[in-house]
Design a protein around this motif. Structure first.
Motif, PDB file in Angstrom:
ATOM      1  N   HIS A 150       0.879  -1.180   0.000  1.00 46.61           N
ATOM      2  CA  HIS A 150       0.000   0.000   0.000  1.00 46.61           C
ATOM      3  C   HIS A 150       0.911   1.223   0.000  1.00 46.61           C
ATOM      4  N   PRO A 151       0.457   2.336  -0.583  1.00 40.91           N
ATOM      5  CA  PRO A 151       1.383   3.434  -0.871  1.00 40.91           C
ATOM      6  C   PRO A 151       2.111   4.007   0.350  1.00 40.91           C
ATOM      7  N   LYS A 152       1.437   4.124   1.474  1.00 39.14           N
ATOM      8  CA  LYS A 152       2.053   4.872   2.584  1.00 39.14           C
ATOM      9  C   LYS A 152       3.285   4.170   3.165  1.00 39.14           C
ATOM     10  N   ALA A 153       3.325   2.839   3.096  1.00 42.18           N
ATOM     11  CA  ALA A 153       4.514   2.145   3.612  1.00 42.18           C
ATOM     12  C   ALA A 153       5.744   2.527   2.778  1.00 42.18           C
ATOM     13  N   PHE A 154       5.544   2.689   1.464  1.00 39.06           N
ATOM     14  CA  PHE A 154       6.659   3.087   0.587  1.00 39.06           C
ATOM     15  C   PHE A 154       7.019   4.553   0.808  1.00 39.06           C
ATOM     16  N   GLU A 155       5.975   5.390   0.936  1.00 36.77           N
ATOM     17  CA  GLU A 155       6.232   6.824   1.187  1.00 36.77           C
ATOM     18  C   GLU A 155       7.034   7.025   2.449  1.00 36.77           C
ATOM     19  N   LEU A 156       6.642   6.306   3.491  1.00 46.01           N
ATOM     20  CA  LEU A 156       7.338   6.471   4.774  1.00 46.01           C
ATOM     21  C   LEU A 156       8.784   5.985   4.673  1.00 46.01           C
ATOM     22  N   ALA A 157       8.998   4.867   3.966  1.00 42.59           N
ATOM     23  CA  ALA A 157      10.372   4.361   3.806  1.00 42.59           C
ATOM     24  C   ALA A 157      11.228   5.417   3.103  1.00 42.59           C
ATOM     25  N   ASN A 158      10.662   6.042   2.069  1.00 38.60           N
ATOM     26  CA  ASN A 158      11.422   7.090   1.368  1.00 38.60           C
ATOM     27  C   ASN A 158      11.703   8.276   2.284  1.00 38.60           C
ATOM     28  N   ALA A 159      10.689   8.655   3.060  1.00 39.52           N
ATOM     29  CA  ALA A 159      10.858   9.798   3.967  1.00 39.52           C
ATOM     30  C   ALA A 159      11.930   9.489   5.015  1.00 39.52           C
ATOM     31  N   LEU A 160      11.960   8.258   5.477  1.00 39.83           N
ATOM     32  CA  LEU A 160      12.974   7.858   6.467  1.00 39.83           C
ATOM     33  C   LEU A 160      14.378   7.905   5.864  1.00 39.83           C
ATOM     34  N   VAL A 161      14.495   7.347   4.661  1.00 43.51           N
ATOM     35  CA  VAL A 161      15.792   7.345   3.987  1.00 43.51           C
ATOM     36  C   VAL A 161      16.274   8.791   3.789  1.00 43.51           C
ATOM     37  N   ASN A 162      15.321   9.695   3.508  1.00 38.53           N
ATOM     38  CA  ASN A 162      15.681  11.108   3.298  1.00 38.53           C
ATOM     39  C   ASN A 162      16.290  11.760   4.525  1.00 38.53           C
ATOM     40  N   ILE A 163      15.832  11.379   5.716  1.00 37.13           N
ATOM     41  CA  ILE A 163      16.400  12.017   6.911  1.00 37.13           C
ATOM     42  C   ILE A 163      17.527  11.190   7.538  1.00 37.13           C
ATOM     43  N   ALA A 164      17.731   9.976   7.026  1.00 43.44           N
ATOM     44  CA  ALA A 164      18.760   9.097   7.611  1.00 43.44           C
ATOM     45  C   ALA A 164      20.145   9.487   7.106  1.00 43.44           C
ATOM     46  N   PRO A 165      21.190   9.046   7.796  1.00 47.59           N
ATOM     47  CA  PRO A 165      22.549   9.309   7.310  1.00 47.59           C
ATOM     48  C   PRO A 165      22.736   8.753   5.896  1.00 47.59           C
ATOM     49  N   GLU A 166      23.569   9.440   5.150  1.00 53.09           N
ATOM     50  CA  GLU A 166      23.922   9.051   3.786  1.00 53.09           C
ATOM     51  C   GLU A 166      24.221   7.548   3.723  1.00 53.09           C
ATOM     52  N   GLY A 167      23.604   6.891   2.777  1.00 48.39           N
ATOM     53  CA  GLY A 167      23.927   5.468   2.582  1.00 48.39           C
ATOM     54  C   GLY A 167      22.944   4.503   3.211  1.00 48.39           C
TER      55      GLY A 167
END
Ligand code: PXG
Ligand code: PLP
Length: 442
Positions: free
Chosen positions: A88-105
């Motif tokens: 479902h879309p929100k699980a993917f959106e949240l994963a992207n949002a997390l990766v965006n604020i996480a340390p590089e890599g």
């Protein structure tokens, strides 16, 4: 048939409470019935200032409108979608949002429902990673004395809190522990990180020599040990762990369940210390404590190692019924938006010095033998009562609650970690009330 009719309304006996002295609690219960921003309301209508963000999880403050609305809307729109072989879309959106604020890599996310499950997931990823790379002899896991990694079997195996382990048999095999970084009798009342002690990381070299690097899969540590009573790493210690693990091909896992989401004034402790692990464990602040959810972030190198073989095959035999649950995902997205809107992931940096000064003003009060702090984490260690450890701090906890502040105690250590929206006036109130409580302690 159950005997529900025999259970009196509001009977407290059925719920076997977690990490609670059940009989003591049920004789004199402490109940919260409402919460808003920095405060709880008790069942007898009193306001209590939240000095602990619940259990280190309500980083944005309580019942924040965006999060409340997102949960309500998602629950009405789609309550659940199967987690396996459907999306479902929100699980993917949240994963992207997390990766965006996480340390590089840190580019890929596996979901869980708690910190404990995040720990199990991370340990399994680490073991399987070496195996899919053809390096299956790397089976050992290295934790640390006094470490807390939740309550499931993997977590208590690599964890180092004796009382959480001793009842439960042989635990995982192939586990070893580094020494903790606390040096009682030395370094009391240090503000922030202490200068010496990075050499404690060399103990990892000793363990590597003992077992041989080729048998070790991963090292897991809390960047700042929280649950055991707030142990701040010495300057350079985590950097050194990173160097040693890298040198020997060992994965480094940061358990950021407490330190994640702004607690140190940076999005993650990895940012604060400038050390990027291979795997990062989160939970708690991910949904601001609203809907249970955790996330494990891994590098592309780890993720990509699994993405081989026939495409119809499941790459990693692991997951939970509620991995990426829609309501939890909606809560997570709204939480990250709230953090962003209000600058909460870095607000701790602005308040850290004020927090430190306020905490250290408690030095010299009766029974106070140490004060430790970093970011918006603080601990006040009390001298235990002879022959009755934990009693003095617990008395402080109850008195503090009666006086209108929520603190947390572990052993004879008082820990505090307020919501990141706390004001300077509220820091004064929290520490001022605690000071009065400490002065009145036996
Ligand atoms: N890892 C770390 C570093 C934690 O601090 C967990 C894993 C487990 O998370 P769950 O969601 O399964 O509880 C934790 C949890 C306290 C306290 O007062 C600390 C935790 C939980 C409850 C109380 O110190 N840490
Ligand atoms: N126990 C049984 C009998 C199950 O069927 C399942 C999941 O299907 C589990 C445990 C695991 O539950 P969860 O996926 O919520 O962790």
């Amino acid at each position: 048939m159950s005997s529900r009719q025999n259970v009196a309304p509001n009977d407290l006996s059925a719920f076997w409470m977690p990490f609670t002295a059940n009989r003591q609690f049920k004789k004199a219960p402490r109940m919260f019935v409402k919460a808003k921003d920095m405060h709880y309301t008790t069942s007898d209508g009193r306001q209590v200032l939240d000095g602990t963000a619940g259990l280190w999880c309500v980083n944005a403050g309580h019942c924040r409108p965006k999060i409340v609305e997102a949960i309500a809307e998602q629950a009405a729109e789609m309550d659940y979608a199967p987690a396996f072989q459907m999306g479902h879309p929100k699980a993917f959106e949240l994963a992207n949002a997390l990766v965006n604020i996480a340390p590089e890599g840190m580019n890929h996310v596996l979901y869980t429902n708690s910190g404990s499950e995040s720990v199990e997931t991370a340990l399994k990823v680490a073991l399987a990673y070496h195996r899919v790379k053809g390096d299956g002899s790397r089976f050992r896991l290295i934790g640390r004395e006094r470490g807390y990694h939740g309550v499931n079997f993997g977590g208590i195996s690599v964890g180092g809190i004796v009382t959480n382990r001793k009842m439960f048999g042989t635990l995982l095999t192939g586990v070893d522990h580094m020494p903790h970084t606390h040096t009682p009798g030395k370094n009391q009342f240090t503000r922030g990180e202490r200068e010496e002690g990075a050499d404690l990381a060399s103990e990892l070299e000793r363990i590597v020599t003992l077992h041989d690097a080729s048998t070790i899969a991963a090292v897991i540590v809390e960047p700042v040990a929280g649950s055991t009573g707030v142990l701040i790493p010495p300057k350079g210690y985590l950097q050194k762990l990173r160097e040693i693990t890298k040198k020997h091909g060992i994965l480094l896992i940061f358990d950021e369940v407490i330190t994640g989401f702004g607690r140190l004034g940076t999005p993650f402790a990895a940012d604060y210390f400038g050390v990027t692990p291979d795997i990062m464990i989160t939970a708690k602040g991910l949904t601001n404590g609203t809907i249970p959810m955790g996330a494990v972030l891994v590098t592309s190198e780890i993720h990509d190692a699994f993405m081989q073989g026939p495409e119809h095959m499941i790459e990693f035999m692991h997951g939970y019924t509620y991995s990426g649950n829609p309501v939890a995902s909606a809560a997570g997205l709204a939480t990250l938006e709230t953090y962003k809107d209000e600058g909460l992931l870095t607000r701790g940096a602005e308040l850290a010095k004020y927090w430190e000064d306020a905490l250290h003003s408690l030095k010299g009060l009766p029974h106070v033998i140490d004060i430790r702090n970093l970011g918006l984490i603080g601990a006040v260690e009390l001298q235990p009562i002879d022959g009755a450890p934990t009693k003095r701090a617990f008395a402080a906890f109850v008195k503090a609650f009666e006086a209108g502040i929520l603190i947390r105690t572990t052993g004879d250590i008082i820990a505090m970690s307020p919501p990141l929206m706390i004001t300077k006036a509220q820091i004064d109130e929290l520490i001022g009330t605690l000071s009065t409580v400490l002065k009145g302690l036996e």
